[in-house]
Design an enzyme around this catalytic site. Structure first.
Site, mmCIF file in Angstrom:
data_model
loop_
_atom_site.group_PDB
_atom_site.id
_atom_site.type_symbol
_atom_site.label_atom_id
_atom_site.label_comp_id
_atom_site.label_asym_id
_atom_site.label_seq_id
_atom_site.Cartn_x
_atom_site.Cartn_y
_atom_site.Cartn_z
ATOM 1 N N HIS A 22 0.916 -1.281 -0.043
ATOM 2 C CA HIS A 22 0.014 0.107 -0.037
ATOM 3 C C HIS A 22 0.967 1.327 0.025
ATOM 4 C CE1 HIS A 22 -3.674 2.029 0.581
ATOM 5 N NE2 HIS A 22 -3.108 2.773 1.455
ATOM 6 N N ASP A 67 -6.819 -3.303 3.257
ATOM 7 C CA ASP A 67 -5.555 -2.900 3.943
ATOM 8 C C ASP A 67 -5.710 -3.185 5.327
ATOM 9 O OD1 ASP A 67 -4.850 -1.915 1.383
ATOM 10 O OD2 ASP A 67 -6.038 0.037 1.818
HETATM 11 C C1 GRF Z 1 1.916 1.184 -6.567
HETATM 12 O O1 GRF Z 1 2.453 2.784 -5.824
HETATM 13 C C2 GRF Z 1 1.450 0.500 -5.364
HETATM 14 O O2 GRF Z 1 2.023 0.707 -4.001
HETATM 15 C C3 GRF Z 1 -0.069 0.807 -5.466
HETATM 16 O O3 GRF Z 1 -0.159 1.267 -6.814
HETATM 17 C C4 GRF Z 1 0.917 1.634 -7.393
HETATM 18 C C5 GRF Z 1 1.190 0.431 -8.736
HETATM 19 O O4 GRF Z 1 2.302 1.060 -9.294
HETATM 20 N N1 GRF Z 1 -0.940 0.038 -4.906
HETATM 21 P P1 GRF Z 1 2.845 -0.044 -10.736
HETATM 22 O O5 GRF Z 1 1.614 -0.469 -11.165
HETATM 23 O O6 GRF Z 1 3.537 -1.102 -9.847
HETATM 24 O O7 GRF Z 1 3.705 0.876 -11.590
#
Ligand code: GRF
Length: 189
Positions: A105, A146
């Site tokens: 998260h 979460d």
């Molecule tokens: C990340 O910041 C993750 O923590 C959140 O969504 C974003 C996904 O980024 N839940 P990516 O798809 O890995 O580039």
């Protein structure tokens, strides 16, 4: 002991790519499959480049669970990593993988979590609340958004000049640095 890990991602998939590259020479951590809920998510392109199969299930298939479980079984998946995956994981999937599903998260839970808190909405809420720090939380997944046990957190400063975009940037840097190592640590014993 080796672990076959499925990554679930809804969007860009930069974390998925980073994790897979980190473990590319590992015999202990194997990534046979990426699963998404969006057929046009960029994560499929990344999967193709990484030569890893990627598939899509609909929202209904995810909430029903059976088809997803079947594919996970077929691929002998031991663990599931949610990396930017936006749907809730159904109870029957959670029951099949006790303590074997983790999520990242992009904030310091229990703050800024829960339904509807994802992506830039999280970072905007952090900025709007004039927080002085944000970060990442890796946690086990249970039936509530979460709220599973926290495994790891890392922090970054948030200043008055920060925007949702600049916070996102800092948080992504933390994700890339820590997420693969956390996976290694929890299952690599
Ligand atoms: C990340 O910041 C993750 O923590 C959140 O969504 C974003 C996904 O980024 N839940 P990516 O798809 O890995 O580039």
């Amino acid at each position: 002991m080796s672990y076959r890990i499925a990554i679930l991602a809804s969007g860009s998939g930069s974390n998925a790519e980073n994790i897979i590259k980190y473990f590319s020479h590992s015999e202990q951590f194997i990534f046979p499959l990426i699963i998404s809920n969006k057929p046009d998510a960029f994560v499929h392109k990344r999967a193709e480049n990484l030569k890893i199969p990627s598939i899509t299930f609909t929202r209904e298939e995810f909430s029903e669970g059976a088809k997803v479980i079947e594919i996970l079984k077929e691929n002998k998946i031991d663990c599931i990593v949610l990396a930017g995956f936006l749907l809730k994981i159904s109870t029957n999937i959670i029951e099949k993988f006790p303590d074997r599903i983790i999520n990242i998260h992009p904030a310091l839970l229990p703050k800024f979590g829960g339904k509807g808190m994802y992506g830039d909405k999280v970072h905007q809420a952090v900025v709007d609340a004039h927080e002085t720090e944000s970060g990442i939380t890796v946690h086990f997944v249970n039936e509530k958004y979460d709220e599973g046990n926290i495994i790891f957190q890392a922090k970054c400063p948030v200043t008055a000049d920060d925007t949702a975009e600049t916070v996102a940037h800092k948080v992504h840097a933390l994700e890339y640095e820590h997420f693969p190592k956390v996976i290694e640590r929890i299952w690599g014993k």
